[in-house]
Design a protein around this motif. Structure first.
Motif, PDB file in Angstrom:
ATOM      1  N   ALA A   1       0.881  -1.163   0.000  1.00  0.00           N
ATOM      2  CA  ALA A   1       0.000   0.000   0.000  1.00  0.00           C
ATOM      3  C   ALA A   1       0.915   1.208   0.000  1.00  0.00           C
ATOM      4  CB  ALA A   1      -0.883   0.014   1.238  1.00  0.00           C
TER       5      ALA A   1
ATOM      6  N   MET B   1      10.820   6.222   4.027  1.00  0.00           N
ATOM      7  CA  MET B   1      10.810   7.504   4.751  1.00  0.00           C
ATOM      8  C   MET B   1      12.162   7.843   5.378  1.00  0.00           C
ATOM      9  SD  MET B   1       7.988   6.668   7.718  1.00  0.00           S
ATOM     10  CE  MET B   1       8.772   7.098   9.293  1.00  0.00           C
TER      11      MET B   1
ATOM     12  N   LEU C   1       3.611   9.464  11.685  1.00  0.00           N
ATOM     13  CA  LEU C   1       2.914   8.398  12.409  1.00  0.00           C
ATOM     14  C   LEU C   1       2.557   8.806  13.841  1.00  0.00           C
ATOM     15  CD1 LEU C   1       4.935   5.228  11.308  1.00  0.00           C
ATOM     16  CD2 LEU C   1       2.810   6.119  10.348  1.00  0.00           C
TER      17      LEU C   1
ATOM     18  N   PHE D   1       6.467   3.601   6.347  1.00  0.00           N
ATOM     19  CA  PHE D   1       5.589   4.480   5.565  1.00  0.00           C
ATOM     20  C   PHE D   1       4.300   3.758   5.183  1.00  0.00           C
ATOM     21  CE2 PHE D   1       3.906   6.694   1.888  1.00  0.00           C
ATOM     22  CZ  PHE D   1       3.948   8.006   2.333  1.00  0.00           C
ATOM     23  N   SER D   2       4.408   2.457   4.965  1.00  0.00           N
ATOM     24  CA  SER D   2       3.218   1.703   4.551  1.00  0.00           C
ATOM     25  C   SER D   2       2.149   1.682   5.648  1.00  0.00           C
ATOM     26  CB  SER D   2       3.588   0.273   4.141  1.00  0.00           C
ATOM     27  OG  SER D   2       3.817  -0.526   5.280  1.00  0.00           O
TER      28      SER D   2
ATOM     29  N   ARG E   1       1.168   4.259   7.290  1.00  0.00           N
ATOM     30  CA  ARG E   1       0.348   5.424   6.951  1.00  0.00           C
ATOM     31  C   ARG E   1      -0.490   5.171   5.697  1.00  0.00           C
ATOM     32  NH1 ARG E   1      -0.081  11.102   6.779  1.00  0.00           N
ATOM     33  NH2 ARG E   1      -0.079  11.929   4.670  1.00  0.00           N
ATOM     34  N   ALA E   2       0.165   4.627   4.673  1.00  0.00           N
ATOM     35  CA  ALA E   2      -0.538   4.418   3.399  1.00  0.00           C
ATOM     36  C   ALA E   2      -1.720   3.470   3.581  1.00  0.00           C
ATOM     37  CB  ALA E   2       0.438   3.879   2.346  1.00  0.00           C
ATOM     38  N   ARG E   3      -1.517   2.412   4.374  1.00  0.00           N
ATOM     39  CA  ARG E   3      -2.610   1.455   4.581  1.00  0.00           C
ATOM     40  C   ARG E   3      -3.812   2.103   5.246  1.00  0.00           C
ATOM     41  NH1 ARG E   3       0.856  -3.373   4.962  1.00  0.00           N
ATOM     42  NH2 ARG E   3       1.732  -2.445   6.830  1.00  0.00           N
TER      43      ARG E   3
ATOM     44  N   LEU F   1      -4.573   5.430   5.107  1.00  0.00           N
ATOM     45  CA  LEU F   1      -5.160   6.383   4.156  1.00  0.00           C
ATOM     46  C   LEU F   1      -5.998   5.673   3.096  1.00  0.00           C
ATOM     47  CD1 LEU F   1      -2.217   8.883   3.478  1.00  0.00           C
ATOM     48  CD2 LEU F   1      -4.260   9.264   4.881  1.00  0.00           C
ATOM     49  N   LEU F   2      -5.569   4.458   2.715  1.00  0.00           N
ATOM     50  CA  LEU F   2      -6.260   3.745   1.642  1.00  0.00           C
ATOM     51  C   LEU F   2      -7.296   2.754   2.187  1.00  0.00           C
ATOM     52  CD1 LEU F   2      -3.175   3.134  -0.712  1.00  0.00           C
ATOM     53  CD2 LEU F   2      -4.914   4.938  -0.880  1.00  0.00           C
TER      54      LEU F   2
ATOM     55  N   ARG G   1      -6.999   0.208   4.215  1.00  0.00           N
ATOM     56  CA  ARG G   1      -6.578  -1.173   4.410  1.00  0.00           C
ATOM     57  C   ARG G   1      -6.277  -1.511   5.862  1.00  0.00           C
ATOM     58  NH1 ARG G   1      -4.429  -4.508   0.151  1.00  0.00           N
ATOM     59  NH2 ARG G   1      -6.056  -4.365  -1.429  1.00  0.00           N
TER      60      ARG G   1
END
Lengths: 294, 294
Positions: free
Chosen positions: A115, A164, B178, B210-211, B213-215, B217-218, B220
């Motif tokens: 992701a 990051m 985070l 970083f993933s 955060r991405a998870r 936001l998306l 997941r």
């Protein structure tokens, strides 16, 4: 949107913003940069912050990219899934002011085990492709607080990976056992390259970082080298992960003070790196978006 | 040093100290803990800080271990190189007050490609061996701000590796993308174990973080799971590095709120973990040192 009288392009990030007045022919006019990043602007204050840009550069239509389109920005422009190119970006613009101010969406990547998100770098990367300064196929990286490794295919962003690294370095400078040693400017020299080589081994980051301290305490390293070594270590680990995403030469795009560090680390890994200026690429990308919506 | 009237043992770390009055038979009497860690005490103020301990626990001889023996402590006790056991520690005690206050040295490891240091954990680890609560040969870990992986051979510390997992987690809580999500207490549950499994793959830490955060936001992952997942990720990467240092069951020694996290992560990696209370081990270690110098 009518660009015959010119327009304003804004690269609006978390901590800074840069705004440029562009002519109808895409040429570069007046510009400014300030510290009014997205996090400095309270919810509801964006119209006033945008008015200041027009006061300085002219009462013109605008195209904005970066964190200004996030959920902390002016108007949220939902992520566009990869693969994506200018076509996808242009057709998913979010109009903050109908016909007068368009926000470029970011990109997302979502698969079974990954992701990821990006906002702002996509304009620079695709702009560099449009300007012919990077190949349409291959691996690129965009260093920053959150470095992006990007796989380009046929001039579009096929996939990407965020590391990051800049944020981790900032965290270590802000406090903890290494902070006192990380104030010096990072230089590309023996200490930086030694750090890169250790980082490229892909070992445990938390162990490698502690060894910076231990080496100084035990007389194996000089305190004045700690900043360059630690930067090299973090960038080496980043490059170790990123180079696995593609073969061949790597384009490093962004601010020159960062691209030179990544180019040196990529060379240390035995790969060819080409540096491209991010600002010129951003302008090329915005002009291409303007062309598609005119 | 004469222990017939009892003595005081002090585990004096960076941010806290614990002091115990021990009887001639090694039994545990009065004790206290406060936040007067080494970093809270100015140079020259250690005699006063030590006097407060004696006011509370009695005017007795002392044995002190931990960062109190560092270059920021009361009197510096130079590192003793590995391999080392109680014999090496006892013969390298540094007397802060002749015959009245002894500081236990830390350990160092220096080889062609590794440099590492430890202060305080060695007393707990060797104390646990002396008390029979961990085997004389095998792999142990001591979680904390700076987790230690320790290889024991014939009851001595043969080598060790520090991974600054606790410090990285604290850095991420203090600021950055985070921080807002890391305030919740870490729980050993599905989110923690999923983080551990990802960390055990040994991927790039900066990308894995970083993933998180991405998870979110998306869509997941749930924001309320971020703290446990991130802790699991960091501990999983730590365990991935540490388990390579030895086969067989792993003893996890230290504070129970940390040993349970590491024990769960080690189990997730398919290895057996046994938890040992660090406080009891510290007292056993100090009593053994007292016995050797009486």
């Amino acid at each position: 949107m009518n660009f015959t009288a010119g327009f304003i392009a804004v690269d609006w990030g978390t901590t800074n913003r840069r705004a440029y007045r562009l002519g109808a022919d895409g040429r570069h006019g007046a510009e400014f940069e300030d510290d009014q990043g997205v996090l400095s602007i309270a919810a509801g204050e964006f119209p006033a912050a945008v008015a200041i840009i027009r006061e300085r550069l002219g009462d013109l239509p605008m195209i904005l990219a970066g964190m200004v389109g996030s959920n902390r920005g002016w108007v949220e422009a939902p992520y566009v899934p990869c693969p994506a190119g200018f076509g996808e970006l242009a057709s998913a613009l979010r109009w903050a002011e109908p016909g007068r101010a368009a926000i470029v969406p970011g990109l997302s990547l979502l698969s079974e085990d990954r992701a990821d998100v990006m906002r702002g770098e996509e304009v620079q990367l695709l702009g560099a492709v449009a300007a012919g300064s990077i190949p349409k196929d291959g691996l690129a990286c965009h260093p920053g607080t959150h470095n992006k490794w990007v796989v380009l295919r046929e001039g579009r962003i096929a996939s990407f990976r965020t590391v990051m690294t800049g944020e981790l370095f900032n965290d270590l400078k802000r406090g903890g056992i290494l902070a006192d040693w990380l104030g010096r400017e990072v230089e590309v020299g023996d200490a930086f390259r030694a750090g890169v080589r250790q980082g490229l081994r892909g070992g445990a980051m938390g162990a490698d970082l502690f060894s910076v301290r231990a080496r100084i305490l035990l007389g194996r390293a000089r305190a004045e080298d700690a900043s360059s070594f630690t930067s090299g270590l973090l960038i080496g680990a980043d490059v170790h992960a990123g180079l696995a995403d593609g073969d061949g030469p790597v384009t490093v795009i962004g601010r020159p003070e960062l691209t030179r560090l990544y180019a040196a680390a990529i060379a240390e890994a035995g790969r060819t790196a080409c540096e491209v200026d991010g600002e010129a690429a951003f302008l090329a990308g915005i002009v291409e978006i303007a062309r598609r919506i005119s």
